[in-house]
Scaffold this motif. Structure first.
Motif, PDB file in Angstrom:
ATOM      1  N   UNK A 258      -0.064  74.748 -14.630  1.00  0.00           N
ATOM      2  CA  UNK A 258       0.820  75.158 -15.720  1.00  0.00           C
ATOM      3  C   UNK A 258       0.539  74.297 -16.937  1.00  0.00           C
ATOM      4  N   UNK A 259       0.816  74.867 -18.102  1.00  0.00           N
ATOM      5  CA  UNK A 259       0.688  74.149 -19.366  1.00  0.00           C
ATOM      6  C   UNK A 259       1.863  74.557 -20.243  1.00  0.00           C
ATOM      7  N   UNK A 260       2.482  73.562 -20.873  1.00  0.00           N
ATOM      8  CA  UNK A 260       3.629  73.812 -21.741  1.00  0.00           C
ATOM      9  C   UNK A 260       3.414  73.141 -23.082  1.00  0.00           C
ATOM     10  N   UNK A 261       3.858  73.819 -24.136  1.00  0.00           N
ATOM     11  CA  UNK A 261       3.775  73.305 -25.498  1.00  0.00           C
ATOM     12  C   UNK A 261       5.023  73.765 -26.242  1.00  0.00           C
ATOM     13  N   UNK A 262       5.263  73.144 -27.384  1.00  0.00           N
ATOM     14  CA  UNK A 262       6.390  73.567 -28.211  1.00  0.00           C
ATOM     15  C   UNK A 262       6.004  74.839 -28.971  1.00  0.00           C
ATOM     16  N   UNK A 263       6.886  75.288 -29.825  1.00  0.00           N
ATOM     17  CA  UNK A 263       6.671  76.525 -30.576  1.00  0.00           C
ATOM     18  C   UNK A 263       5.670  76.368 -31.723  1.00  0.00           C
ATOM     19  N   UNK A 264       5.212  75.173 -31.966  1.00  0.00           N
ATOM     20  CA  UNK A 264       4.317  74.938 -33.093  1.00  0.00           C
ATOM     21  C   UNK A 264       2.857  75.169 -32.717  1.00  0.00           C
ATOM     22  N   UNK A 265       2.106  75.711 -33.693  1.00  0.00           N
ATOM     23  CA  UNK A 265       0.701  76.047 -33.443  1.00  0.00           C
ATOM     24  C   UNK A 265      -0.106  74.839 -32.991  1.00  0.00           C
ATOM     25  N   UNK A 266       0.148  73.671 -33.573  1.00  0.00           N
ATOM     26  CA  UNK A 266      -0.671  72.501 -33.235  1.00  0.00           C
ATOM     27  C   UNK A 266      -0.543  72.098 -31.771  1.00  0.00           C
ATOM     28  N   UNK A 267       0.632  72.269 -31.174  1.00  0.00           N
ATOM     29  CA  UNK A 267       0.771  71.939 -29.753  1.00  0.00           C
ATOM     30  C   UNK A 267       0.113  73.003 -28.885  1.00  0.00           C
ATOM     31  N   UNK A 268       0.312  74.256 -29.244  1.00  0.00           N
ATOM     32  CA  UNK A 268      -0.271  75.348 -28.458  1.00  0.00           C
ATOM     33  C   UNK A 268      -1.798  75.333 -28.538  1.00  0.00           C
ATOM     34  N   UNK A 269      -2.334  75.026 -29.724  1.00  0.00           N
ATOM     35  CA  UNK A 269      -3.790  74.964 -29.885  1.00  0.00           C
ATOM     36  C   UNK A 269      -4.387  73.761 -29.158  1.00  0.00           C
ATOM     37  N   UNK A 270      -3.606  72.698 -29.000  1.00  0.00           N
ATOM     38  CA  UNK A 270      -4.082  71.548 -28.228  1.00  0.00           C
ATOM     39  C   UNK A 270      -4.166  71.904 -26.746  1.00  0.00           C
ATOM     40  N   UNK A 271      -3.198  72.625 -26.246  1.00  0.00           N
ATOM     41  CA  UNK A 271      -3.164  73.002 -24.827  1.00  0.00           C
ATOM     42  C   UNK A 271      -4.108  74.160 -24.495  1.00  0.00           C
ATOM     43  N   UNK A 272      -4.414  75.004 -25.477  1.00  0.00           N
ATOM     44  CA  UNK A 272      -5.135  76.254 -25.215  1.00  0.00           C
ATOM     45  C   UNK A 272      -6.475  76.101 -24.501  1.00  0.00           C
ATOM     46  N   UNK A 273      -7.369  75.191 -24.912  1.00  0.00           N
ATOM     47  CA  UNK A 273      -8.654  75.107 -24.204  1.00  0.00           C
ATOM     48  C   UNK A 273      -8.508  74.748 -22.723  1.00  0.00           C
ATOM     49  N   UNK A 274      -7.630  73.818 -22.396  1.00  0.00           N
ATOM     50  CA  UNK A 274      -7.431  73.436 -20.991  1.00  0.00           C
ATOM     51  C   UNK A 274      -6.809  74.584 -20.207  1.00  0.00           C
ATOM     52  N   UNK A 275      -5.841  75.265 -20.818  1.00  0.00           N
ATOM     53  CA  UNK A 275      -5.205  76.396 -20.142  1.00  0.00           C
ATOM     54  C   UNK A 275      -6.200  77.528 -19.918  1.00  0.00           C
ATOM     55  N   UNK A 276      -6.996  77.832 -20.930  1.00  0.00           N
ATOM     56  CA  UNK A 276      -7.990  78.905 -20.794  1.00  0.00           C
ATOM     57  C   UNK A 276      -8.990  78.569 -19.694  1.00  0.00           C
ATOM     58  N   UNK A 277      -9.423  77.338 -19.665  1.00  0.00           N
ATOM     59  CA  UNK A 277     -10.363  76.887 -18.639  1.00  0.00           C
ATOM     60  C   UNK A 277      -9.775  77.063 -17.239  1.00  0.00           C
ATOM     61  N   UNK A 278      -8.457  76.861 -17.105  1.00  0.00           N
ATOM     62  CA  UNK A 278      -7.780  76.983 -15.809  1.00  0.00           C
ATOM     63  C   UNK A 278      -7.344  78.414 -15.515  1.00  0.00           C
TER      64      UNK A 278
END
Length: 171
Positions: A67-87
């Protein structure tokens, strides 16, 4: 994914003495990567931030991220996105604002402890939320995070007995 590959991936996250026991949940807590200047309210990531998000994904490769969680802001979601996509998972959005800021860490702690035993989770927050999240998960005081700090990497091992062990590094 084989247990051996997962064990090797988790070993890259933690020092040898920190190996999670059976049923432990591993939570990786980071601040969002460096932000761009494209939007004063909700910026994306700068080139350095994109590189840091890619480095985080590399660091989390083969950990069996559940699982990956981020706040509603783009900068948090974009930080998590590569790891989440990889998983092969989606980034869950957990909004934070003035109304829930005080309860954000404790509520996240409750929800993460409700995940299946043995889960590995990424949480991406902000300089003003990461210390409170780590403290809520571990029950330990956590140093404040200056606005200029983007490379703190905290792993909280939530043992089956409820204890939280904290390990910090840089990435």
């Amino acid at each position: 994914m084989s247990r051996l590959v997962l064990a090797l991936g988790l070993a890259m996250l933690l020092p040898a003495e920190a190996a999670p026991g059976a049923g432990a949940t591993v939570v990786v807590v980071v601040r969002h990567a460096e932000k761009a200047t494209d939007d004063p309210r909700d910026p994306t990531l700068s080139e350095a931030g994109q590189a840091r998000a890619a480095a985080l994904a590399t660091r989390l490769a083969n950990t069996g991220l559940d699982a990956a969680f981020a706040t509603q802001y783009r900068r948090t979601q974009l930080t998590a996105a590569p790891a989440a996509a990889q998983a092969g998972i989606e980034v869950g959005v957990r909004p934070v604002d003035a109304a829930n800021a005080e309860r954000y860490g404790p509520d996240l702690d409750r929800d993460l402890r409700a995940l299946p035993a043995g889960s590995t989770v990424l949480v991406v927050g902000h300089s003003n939320t990461v210390p409170a999240i780590v403290s809520a998960l571990s029950g330990q005081a956590t140093p404040e995070m200056p606005e200029t700090e983007y490379d703190r990497y905290t792993v909280v091992v939530l043992d089956a007995d409820g204890a939280g062990r904290v390990f910090q590094s840089r990435y």
